[in-house]
Design an enzyme around this catalytic site. Sequence first.
Site, PDB file in Angstrom:
ATOM      1  N   ASP A 175     -12.912   4.477   3.157  1.00  0.00           N
ATOM      2  CA  ASP A 175     -13.414   5.853   3.187  1.00  0.00           C
ATOM      3  C   ASP A 175     -14.228   6.163   1.924  1.00  0.00           C
ATOM      4  OD1 ASP A 175     -12.105   6.423   5.664  1.00  0.00           O
ATOM      5  OD2 ASP A 175     -10.221   6.538   4.561  1.00  0.00           O
ATOM      6  N   HIS A 202      -6.055   8.801   6.746  1.00  0.00           N
ATOM      7  CA  HIS A 202      -7.101   7.913   7.247  1.00  0.00           C
ATOM      8  C   HIS A 202      -7.226   8.028   8.761  1.00  0.00           C
ATOM      9  CE1 HIS A 202      -9.856   4.583   7.559  1.00  0.00           C
ATOM     10  NE2 HIS A 202      -9.060   4.009   8.449  1.00  0.00           N
TER      11      HIS A 202
HETATM   12  P1  NAD Z   1      -8.296  -8.383  15.040  1.00  0.00           P
HETATM   13  O1  NAD Z   1      -7.727  -8.252  16.398  1.00  0.00           O
HETATM   14  O2  NAD Z   1      -9.641  -8.995  14.886  1.00  0.00           O
HETATM   15  O3  NAD Z   1      -7.302  -9.181  14.106  1.00  0.00           O
HETATM   16  C1  NAD Z   1      -5.941  -8.889  14.043  1.00  0.00           C
HETATM   17  C2  NAD Z   1      -5.201 -10.154  13.728  1.00  0.00           C
HETATM   18  O4  NAD Z   1      -3.814  -9.810  13.644  1.00  0.00           O
HETATM   19  C3  NAD Z   1      -5.333 -11.255  14.796  1.00  0.00           C
HETATM   20  O5  NAD Z   1      -5.731 -12.465  14.201  1.00  0.00           O
HETATM   21  C4  NAD Z   1      -3.938 -11.353  15.379  1.00  0.00           C
HETATM   22  O6  NAD Z   1      -3.578 -12.670  15.786  1.00  0.00           O
HETATM   23  C5  NAD Z   1      -3.106 -10.901  14.195  1.00  0.00           C
HETATM   24  N1  NAD Z   1      -1.759 -10.474  14.571  1.00  0.00           N
HETATM   25  C6  NAD Z   1      -1.350  -9.749  15.627  1.00  0.00           C
HETATM   26  N2  NAD Z   1      -0.014  -9.614  15.619  1.00  0.00           N
HETATM   27  C7  NAD Z   1       0.426 -10.248  14.519  1.00  0.00           C
HETATM   28  C8  NAD Z   1       1.689 -10.471  13.938  1.00  0.00           C
HETATM   29  N3  NAD Z   1       2.811 -10.014  14.512  1.00  0.00           N
HETATM   30  N4  NAD Z   1       1.764 -11.174  12.794  1.00  0.00           N
HETATM   31  C9  NAD Z   1       0.654 -11.640  12.205  1.00  0.00           C
HETATM   32  N5  NAD Z   1      -0.581 -11.483  12.701  1.00  0.00           N
HETATM   33  C10 NAD Z   1      -0.685 -10.796  13.839  1.00  0.00           C
HETATM   34  O7  NAD Z   1      -8.296  -6.896  14.403  1.00  0.00           O
HETATM   35  P2  NAD Z   1      -9.061  -6.400  13.076  1.00  0.00           P
HETATM   36  O8  NAD Z   1     -10.421  -5.942  13.422  1.00  0.00           O
HETATM   37  O9  NAD Z   1      -8.878  -7.428  12.007  1.00  0.00           O
HETATM   38  O10 NAD Z   1      -8.200  -5.081  12.731  1.00  0.00           O
HETATM   39  C11 NAD Z   1      -6.872  -5.174  12.343  1.00  0.00           C
HETATM   40  C12 NAD Z   1      -6.260  -3.806  12.094  1.00  0.00           C
HETATM   41  O11 NAD Z   1      -6.905  -3.159  10.986  1.00  0.00           O
HETATM   42  C13 NAD Z   1      -6.411  -2.818  13.263  1.00  0.00           C
HETATM   43  O12 NAD Z   1      -5.198  -2.125  13.448  1.00  0.00           O
HETATM   44  C14 NAD Z   1      -7.494  -1.862  12.802  1.00  0.00           C
HETATM   45  O13 NAD Z   1      -7.403  -0.606  13.406  1.00  0.00           O
HETATM   46  C15 NAD Z   1      -7.201  -1.805  11.323  1.00  0.00           C
HETATM   47  N6  NAD Z   1      -8.296  -1.326  10.467  1.00  0.00           N
HETATM   48  C16 NAD Z   1      -7.974  -0.496   9.433  1.00  0.00           C
HETATM   49  C17 NAD Z   1      -8.947  -0.028   8.586  1.00  0.00           C
HETATM   50  C18 NAD Z   1      -8.595   0.844   7.414  1.00  0.00           C
HETATM   51  O14 NAD Z   1      -9.489   1.455   6.822  1.00  0.00           O
HETATM   52  N7  NAD Z   1      -7.348   0.935   7.004  1.00  0.00           N
HETATM   53  C19 NAD Z   1     -10.301  -0.402   8.785  1.00  0.00           C
HETATM   54  C20 NAD Z   1     -10.587  -1.247   9.851  1.00  0.00           C
HETATM   55  C21 NAD Z   1      -9.578  -1.694  10.692  1.00  0.00           C
HETATM   56  C1  LMR Z   2     -12.109   2.457  10.201  1.00  0.00           C
HETATM   57  O1  LMR Z   2     -12.081   3.522   9.575  1.00  0.00           O
HETATM   58  O2  LMR Z   2     -13.152   1.813  10.364  1.00  0.00           O
HETATM   59  C2  LMR Z   2     -10.835   1.880  10.727  1.00  0.00           C
HETATM   60  O3  LMR Z   2      -9.776   2.778  10.602  1.00  0.00           O
HETATM   61  C3  LMR Z   2     -10.959   1.324  12.113  1.00  0.00           C
HETATM   62  C4  LMR Z   2     -11.149   2.365  13.165  1.00  0.00           C
HETATM   63  O4  LMR Z   2     -10.449   2.286  14.182  1.00  0.00           O
HETATM   64  O5  LMR Z   2     -12.000   3.247  13.000  1.00  0.00           O
END
Ligand code: NAD
Ligand code: LMR
Length: 342
Positions: A175, A202
Amino acid sequence: LRNSFETKAVKQNINTVAMQPKVQASFKVAVLGAGGGIGQPLALLVKMSPLVGHLNLYDIANVKGVAADLSHCNTPSEVLPFTGPEQLGDALKGVDVVVIPAGVPRKPGMTRDDLFNINAGIVKTLVEAVADNCPDAFIHIISNPVNSTVPIAAEVLKQKGVYNPKKLFGVTTLDVVRANTFVAQKKGLRLIDVDVPVIGGHAGITILPLLSKTKPAVSFTNEEIKELTVRIQNAGTEVVEAKAGAGSATLSMAYAAARFVESSLRALDGDSDVYECSFVQSELSELPFFASRVKLGKNGIEAFVNSDLQGLTDYESAALEALKPELKSSIEKGVAFANKQP
Ligand code: NAD
Ligand code: LMR
């Protein structure tokens, strides 16, 4: 981050004893969910850090190849893969910073809260293992919905008797990264100079950029404030829609998470000038968790930057009051999930 990489690269190219880099701290970092969209580029960026000696990559799938690939980079850290619940404990032993991006991402039309049913359980299980194996680590929660997954993590750590609120962080750095980028573009400022604190939580309106606290001091029209605030709040959705079903922000998130890891490592290494925004247990508002700027030190959060919440504009004060009911209910949902009987 960039400067330390460049300095290191230059030093490595000049292969003389006199130019050897000074001995660096050698911290151990674990990424849980390392095979995913965020996990892979995050692992690459952490592999580039001169402060990291060991990088443990854990996922339920796909992680062996990622570790083999990364291990060929000639940067100091040793990279090891861990997969499956039976190897989770080993992935976490002796770890200083554990980063959790495990879980499912949004598709168009979904809110972050729509991910709760799957990701709440994933975060709970992983934090239980953190509590058992590296209870003293800094814990960085990326998995959404952060407004609920951080309270879940806190409850799990309490149940295990190892909760240290100074070391549990919801990662909201993206953010800030977005706010800095959009403000710099809008006002024609040098990116490197811009710093906008982002408070609250967030998700949607719980993300509140404090544009009046932008450094360097800059004035905005009312229209600019509204437009920038809404863009920063919806930036995640902007990426989700652009990816059209292929997930949410991964590369910018990896960049932001790597910045937060590097800040944590610098703090652990004794740097006394490290500040980041994060969603943490807090007394800055009446809510038990709240994102704000915090000062990081060897023992985690050393101080809260209270001054950011003083002298808010009418727009910011109203937005702060408006976000509280949603944030409160997301926090309570997480706490209730963690405490429900199996
Ligand atoms: P993705 O699906 O590409 O990757 C997720 C990974 O987690 C996969 O490799 C999967 O195998 C693994 N996984 C699932 N269950 C698991 C477990 N029990 N133990 C270990 N690994 C496990 O998803 P992504 O794009 O990398 O996003 C991941 C998370 O991050 C989502 O929940 C998304 O919403 C969040 N996110 C948060 C922010 C933030 O600002 N905080 C920003 C972007 C994404
Ligand atoms: C973001 O802010 O990009 C993450 O929280 C992923 C989402 O679902 O928007």
